[in-house]
Design a protein around this motif. Structure first.
Motif, PDB file in Angstrom:
ATOM      1  N   VAL A 123      30.622  12.446 -50.732  1.00 16.12           N
ATOM      2  CA  VAL A 123      31.339  12.943 -51.909  1.00 16.12           C
ATOM      3  C   VAL A 123      30.420  13.861 -52.711  1.00 16.12           C
ATOM      4  O   VAL A 123      29.301  13.481 -53.060  1.00 16.12           O
ATOM      5  CB  VAL A 123      31.820  11.775 -52.798  1.00 16.12           C
ATOM      6  CG1 VAL A 123      32.651  12.319 -53.966  1.00 16.12           C
ATOM      7  CG2 VAL A 123      32.633  10.770 -51.987  1.00 16.12           C
ATOM      8  N   ASN A 124      30.885  15.048 -52.986  1.00 14.24           N
ATOM      9  CA  ASN A 124      30.128  16.012 -53.788  1.00 14.24           C
ATOM     10  C   ASN A 124      30.475  15.769 -55.252  1.00 14.24           C
ATOM     11  O   ASN A 124      31.272  16.485 -55.855  1.00 14.24           O
ATOM     12  CB  ASN A 124      30.498  17.434 -53.351  1.00 14.24           C
ATOM     13  CG  ASN A 124      29.629  18.495 -54.004  1.00 14.24           C
ATOM     14  OD1 ASN A 124      28.902  18.236 -54.950  1.00 14.24           O
ATOM     15  ND2 ASN A 124      29.718  19.712 -53.508  1.00 14.24           N
ATOM     16  N   VAL A 125      29.884  14.724 -55.808  1.00 14.64           N
ATOM     17  CA  VAL A 125      30.252  14.277 -57.152  1.00 14.64           C
ATOM     18  C   VAL A 125      29.994  15.358 -58.197  1.00 14.64           C
ATOM     19  O   VAL A 125      30.785  15.555 -59.119  1.00 14.64           O
ATOM     20  CB  VAL A 125      29.494  12.986 -57.526  1.00 14.64           C
ATOM     21  CG1 VAL A 125      29.905  12.516 -58.918  1.00 14.64           C
ATOM     22  CG2 VAL A 125      29.771  11.879 -56.508  1.00 14.64           C
ATOM     23  N   ALA A 126      28.884  16.074 -58.044  1.00 10.12           N
ATOM     24  CA  ALA A 126      28.514  17.077 -59.044  1.00 10.12           C
ATOM     25  C   ALA A 126      29.271  18.394 -58.868  1.00 10.12           C
ATOM     26  O   ALA A 126      29.166  19.279 -59.719  1.00 10.12           O
ATOM     27  CB  ALA A 126      27.012  17.331 -58.997  1.00 10.12           C
ATOM     28  N   GLY A 127      30.005  18.534 -57.766  1.00 15.61           N
ATOM     29  CA  GLY A 127      30.764  19.752 -57.535  1.00 15.61           C
ATOM     30  C   GLY A 127      29.906  20.977 -57.284  1.00 15.61           C
ATOM     31  O   GLY A 127      30.306  22.107 -57.589  1.00 15.61           O
ATOM     32  N   GLU A 128      28.724  20.774 -56.689  1.00 17.19           N
ATOM     33  CA  GLU A 128      27.833  21.907 -56.409  1.00 17.19           C
ATOM     34  C   GLU A 128      28.338  22.699 -55.201  1.00 17.19           C
ATOM     35  O   GLU A 128      28.591  22.135 -54.141  1.00 17.19           O
ATOM     36  CB  GLU A 128      26.419  21.407 -56.139  1.00 17.19           C
ATOM     37  CG  GLU A 128      25.731  20.797 -57.340  1.00 17.19           C
ATOM     38  CD  GLU A 128      24.310  20.380 -57.020  1.00 17.19           C
ATOM     39  OE1 GLU A 128      23.382  21.097 -57.403  1.00 17.19           O
ATOM     40  OE2 GLU A 128      24.143  19.340 -56.364  1.00 17.19           O
TER      41      GLU A 128
END
Length: 231
Positions: A123-128
Protein backbone atom coordinates in the motif's frame (compact mmCIF):
# COMPACT_ATOMS: atom_id res chain seq x y z
CA UNK A 1 30.63 -4.79 13.15
CA UNK A 2 27.53 -6.64 11.89
CA UNK A 3 27.14 -8.45 15.21
CA UNK A 4 27.38 -5.17 17.13
CA UNK A 5 24.94 -3.48 14.77
CA UNK A 6 22.45 -6.31 15.20
CA UNK A 7 22.68 -6.13 18.98
CA UNK A 8 21.95 -2.40 18.82
CA UNK A 9 19.00 -2.88 16.45
CA UNK A 10 17.51 -5.66 18.57
CA UNK A 11 17.84 -3.58 21.72
CA UNK A 12 16.17 -0.62 20.02
CA UNK A 13 13.38 -2.88 18.76
CA UNK A 14 12.80 -4.29 22.24
CA UNK A 15 12.77 -0.80 23.77
CA UNK A 16 10.21 0.38 21.21
CA UNK A 17 8.05 -2.66 21.82
CA UNK A 18 8.05 -2.15 25.57
CA UNK A 19 7.27 1.55 25.12
CA UNK A 20 4.15 0.53 23.19
CA UNK A 21 3.24 -2.18 25.70
CA UNK A 22 4.06 -4.94 23.23
CA UNK A 23 5.93 -8.20 23.59
CA UNK A 24 9.26 -7.72 21.74
CA UNK A 25 8.82 -11.23 20.36
CA UNK A 26 5.87 -10.01 18.27
CA UNK A 27 8.18 -8.25 15.80
CA UNK A 28 10.30 -10.04 13.20
CA UNK A 29 13.56 -8.45 12.10
CA UNK A 30 14.14 -8.89 8.37
CA UNK A 31 17.76 -8.24 7.42
CA UNK A 32 17.65 -6.44 4.08
CA UNK A 33 20.67 -7.84 2.33
CA UNK A 34 20.40 -6.32 -1.16
CA UNK A 35 23.82 -5.59 -2.75
CA UNK A 36 25.58 -7.13 0.26
CA UNK A 37 28.03 -10.02 -0.20
CA UNK A 38 27.22 -13.53 0.95
CA UNK A 39 29.95 -13.24 3.59
CA UNK A 40 28.03 -10.41 5.28
CA UNK A 41 24.83 -12.43 5.24
CA UNK A 42 26.76 -15.29 6.77
CA UNK A 43 27.85 -13.06 9.65
CA UNK A 44 24.24 -12.08 10.32
CA UNK A 45 23.16 -15.72 10.05
CA UNK A 46 25.75 -16.71 12.64
CA UNK A 47 24.14 -14.32 15.14
CA UNK A 48 20.81 -16.10 14.73
CA UNK A 49 19.15 -14.07 11.97
CA UNK A 50 17.00 -16.31 9.76
CA UNK A 51 14.86 -13.78 7.86
CA UNK A 52 16.52 -12.03 4.94
CA UNK A 53 14.94 -9.63 2.44
CA UNK A 54 15.97 -9.08 -1.16
CA UNK A 55 14.80 -6.57 -3.76
CA UNK A 56 15.84 -8.42 -6.91
CA UNK A 57 14.89 -11.93 -7.93
CA UNK A 58 18.24 -12.93 -9.42
CA UNK A 59 20.21 -11.74 -6.43
CA UNK A 60 17.87 -13.64 -4.12
CA UNK A 61 18.26 -16.85 -6.13
CA UNK A 62 22.05 -16.55 -6.28
CA UNK A 63 22.36 -16.05 -2.53
CA UNK A 64 19.87 -18.80 -1.79
CA UNK A 65 22.19 -21.30 -3.47
CA UNK A 66 25.13 -20.31 -1.29
CA UNK A 67 23.49 -20.01 2.12
CA UNK A 68 21.84 -22.46 4.56
CA UNK A 69 18.47 -23.87 3.63
CA UNK A 70 16.74 -22.83 6.87
CA UNK A 71 16.78 -19.16 5.88
CA UNK A 72 13.36 -17.59 5.31
CA UNK A 73 13.66 -15.41 2.22
CA UNK A 74 11.43 -12.38 1.75
CA UNK A 75 10.83 -10.75 -1.64
CA UNK A 76 10.48 -7.10 -0.69
CA UNK A 77 11.15 -5.34 -4.00
CA UNK A 78 8.91 -4.69 -6.98
CA UNK A 79 8.11 -8.02 -8.63
CA UNK A 80 7.59 -8.32 -12.37
CA UNK A 81 5.12 -10.94 -13.54
CA UNK A 82 7.69 -12.66 -15.74
CA UNK A 83 9.88 -13.28 -12.67
CA UNK A 84 7.17 -14.87 -10.54
CA UNK A 85 7.94 -18.41 -11.69
CA UNK A 86 11.45 -18.19 -10.26
CA UNK A 87 10.49 -17.45 -6.67
CA UNK A 88 7.14 -19.12 -6.04
CA UNK A 89 7.78 -22.07 -3.76
CA UNK A 90 11.14 -20.65 -2.70
CA UNK A 91 10.32 -17.58 -0.61
CA UNK A 92 8.54 -17.43 2.72
CA UNK A 93 6.65 -14.25 1.87
CA UNK A 94 6.16 -11.86 -1.05
CA UNK A 95 5.73 -8.38 0.44
CA UNK A 96 5.16 -6.39 -2.73
CA UNK A 97 1.92 -7.49 -4.40
CA UNK A 98 0.22 -4.36 -5.72
CA UNK A 99 -2.06 -5.52 -8.54
CA UNK A 100 -4.58 -8.20 -9.38
CA UNK A 101 -2.58 -9.23 -12.46
CA UNK A 102 0.51 -9.92 -10.37
CA UNK A 103 -1.52 -11.90 -7.86
CA UNK A 104 -3.11 -13.91 -10.67
CA UNK A 105 0.33 -14.82 -11.98
CA UNK A 106 1.45 -15.89 -8.51
CA UNK A 107 -1.70 -18.00 -8.19
CA UNK A 108 -1.16 -19.67 -11.58
CA UNK A 109 2.45 -20.49 -10.81
CA UNK A 110 1.65 -21.76 -7.32
CA UNK A 111 -1.00 -24.11 -8.73
CA UNK A 112 1.41 -25.29 -11.39
CA UNK A 113 4.00 -26.09 -8.71
CA UNK A 114 1.35 -27.53 -6.37
CA UNK A 115 2.32 -25.16 -3.58
CA UNK A 116 0.80 -22.31 -1.56
CA UNK A 117 2.15 -18.76 -1.47
CA UNK A 118 1.80 -16.19 1.29
CA UNK A 119 1.67 -12.57 0.19
CA UNK A 120 1.27 -9.04 1.52
CA UNK A 121 -0.54 -6.25 -0.28
CA UNK A 122 1.75 -3.27 -0.83
CA UNK A 123 0.00 0.00 0.00
CA UNK A 124 1.39 3.38 -1.03
CA UNK A 125 0.07 5.11 2.07
CA UNK A 126 1.89 8.39 1.44
CA UNK A 127 0.73 8.54 -2.19
CA UNK A 128 4.26 9.07 -3.53
CA UNK A 129 4.40 8.96 -7.32
CA UNK A 130 7.86 7.37 -7.18
CA UNK A 131 6.65 4.38 -5.16
CA UNK A 132 4.74 1.26 -6.11
CA UNK A 133 1.68 0.15 -4.21
CA UNK A 134 -2.07 0.46 -4.28
CA UNK A 135 -3.76 3.45 -2.65
CA UNK A 136 -5.38 3.19 0.77
CA UNK A 137 -8.77 3.69 -0.84
CA UNK A 138 -8.26 0.95 -3.43
CA UNK A 139 -6.69 -1.59 -1.08
CA UNK A 140 -9.88 -3.19 0.32
CA UNK A 141 -11.24 -3.90 -3.17
CA UNK A 142 -7.93 -5.37 -4.31
CA UNK A 143 -7.78 -7.54 -1.19
CA UNK A 144 -11.27 -8.93 -1.81
CA UNK A 145 -10.44 -9.77 -5.43
CA UNK A 146 -7.13 -11.44 -4.67
CA UNK A 147 -8.70 -13.38 -1.80
CA UNK A 148 -10.75 -15.34 -4.32
CA UNK A 149 -7.65 -16.71 -6.06
CA UNK A 150 -6.49 -20.26 -5.31
CA UNK A 151 -3.09 -21.10 -3.81
CA UNK A 152 -2.49 -17.50 -2.65
CA UNK A 153 -3.01 -16.34 0.92
CA UNK A 154 -3.14 -12.69 1.98
CA UNK A 155 -1.34 -12.42 5.30
CA UNK A 156 -1.37 -8.64 5.73
CA UNK A 157 -0.10 -5.33 4.40
CA UNK A 158 3.21 -3.66 3.58
CA UNK A 159 4.24 -0.07 3.00
CA UNK A 160 7.40 1.88 2.24
CA UNK A 161 7.21 5.21 4.04
CA UNK A 162 8.87 8.36 2.65
CA UNK A 163 12.56 8.92 3.26
CA UNK A 164 12.85 11.52 5.99
CA UNK A 165 15.38 12.74 8.51
CA UNK A 166 12.72 12.79 11.22
CA UNK A 167 11.09 9.40 11.81
CA UNK A 168 8.17 11.07 13.57
CA UNK A 169 7.02 12.42 10.20
CA UNK A 170 6.19 8.85 9.16
CA UNK A 171 4.11 8.03 12.22
CA UNK A 172 0.82 9.04 10.53
CA UNK A 173 1.53 6.71 7.60
CA UNK A 174 2.24 3.75 9.88
CA UNK A 175 -0.84 4.55 11.94
CA UNK A 176 -2.97 4.70 8.80
CA UNK A 177 -1.70 1.32 7.56
CA UNK A 178 -2.49 -0.21 10.94
CA UNK A 179 -6.01 1.22 10.82
CA UNK A 180 -6.44 -0.09 7.28
CA UNK A 181 -5.50 -3.58 8.47
CA UNK A 182 -8.08 -3.33 11.25
CA UNK A 183 -10.76 -2.18 8.81
CA UNK A 184 -10.00 -5.06 6.42
CA UNK A 185 -9.93 -7.62 9.24
CA UNK A 186 -13.38 -6.53 10.33
CA UNK A 187 -14.73 -7.48 6.89
CA UNK A 188 -14.00 -11.15 7.71
CA UNK A 189 -13.00 -11.98 4.14
CA UNK A 190 -12.24 -15.65 3.52
CA UNK A 191 -8.55 -16.34 2.82
CA UNK A 192 -7.47 -13.02 4.37
CA UNK A 193 -5.66 -12.59 7.67
CA UNK A 194 -4.23 -9.28 8.75
CA UNK A 195 -1.65 -10.67 11.16
CA UNK A 196 1.39 -9.19 9.37
CA UNK A 197 2.22 -5.50 9.07
CA UNK A 198 5.50 -5.01 7.22
CA UNK A 199 6.54 -1.42 7.81
CA UNK A 200 9.57 0.44 9.07
CA UNK A 201 13.15 0.55 7.82
CA UNK A 202 16.51 1.64 9.27
CA UNK A 203 15.51 5.25 9.82
CA UNK A 204 12.04 4.74 11.26
CA UNK A 205 11.55 1.16 12.47
CA UNK A 206 11.22 2.25 16.10
CA UNK A 207 8.23 4.44 15.28
CA UNK A 208 6.79 1.67 13.09
CA UNK A 209 6.98 -0.80 15.98
CA UNK A 210 5.23 1.67 18.27
CA UNK A 211 2.44 1.86 15.67
CA UNK A 212 2.00 -1.89 15.28
CA UNK A 213 4.59 -3.25 12.84
CA UNK A 214 5.09 -7.02 13.03
CA UNK A 215 7.95 -7.02 10.49
CA UNK A 216 10.64 -4.37 10.12
CA UNK A 217 13.04 -4.31 7.18
CA UNK A 218 16.49 -3.14 8.23
CA UNK A 219 19.47 -3.00 5.90
CA UNK A 220 21.84 -0.09 6.55
CA UNK A 221 21.33 -0.39 10.30
CA UNK A 222 22.75 -3.93 10.14
CA UNK A 223 25.16 -4.04 7.21
CA UNK A 224 26.22 -0.40 7.00
CA UNK A 225 26.07 1.98 4.07
CA UNK A 226 26.52 0.67 0.58
CA UNK A 227 30.05 1.49 -0.51
CA UNK A 228 30.59 3.22 -3.79
CA UNK A 229 33.65 2.96 -6.02
CA UNK A 230 36.56 4.69 -4.40
CA UNK A 231 38.74 6.59 -6.81
Amino acid sequence: MIRENLEAVKKSMADSGRKAGRDPGEVTLIAVSKTKPVSSLGEAYDTGIRDFGENKVQELLDKMQELPSDIRWHMIGHLQRNKVKYIVGKVALIHSVDSLRLAEEISREAMKQKTETDILIEVNVAGESSKYGVSVEEAPVLVSRIAALPAVHIRGLMTIAPFTEDAEENRPYFRRLKQLSVDIRQKNIDNVSMDILSMGMTGDYSVAIEEGATCVRVGTGIFGERRGIEL
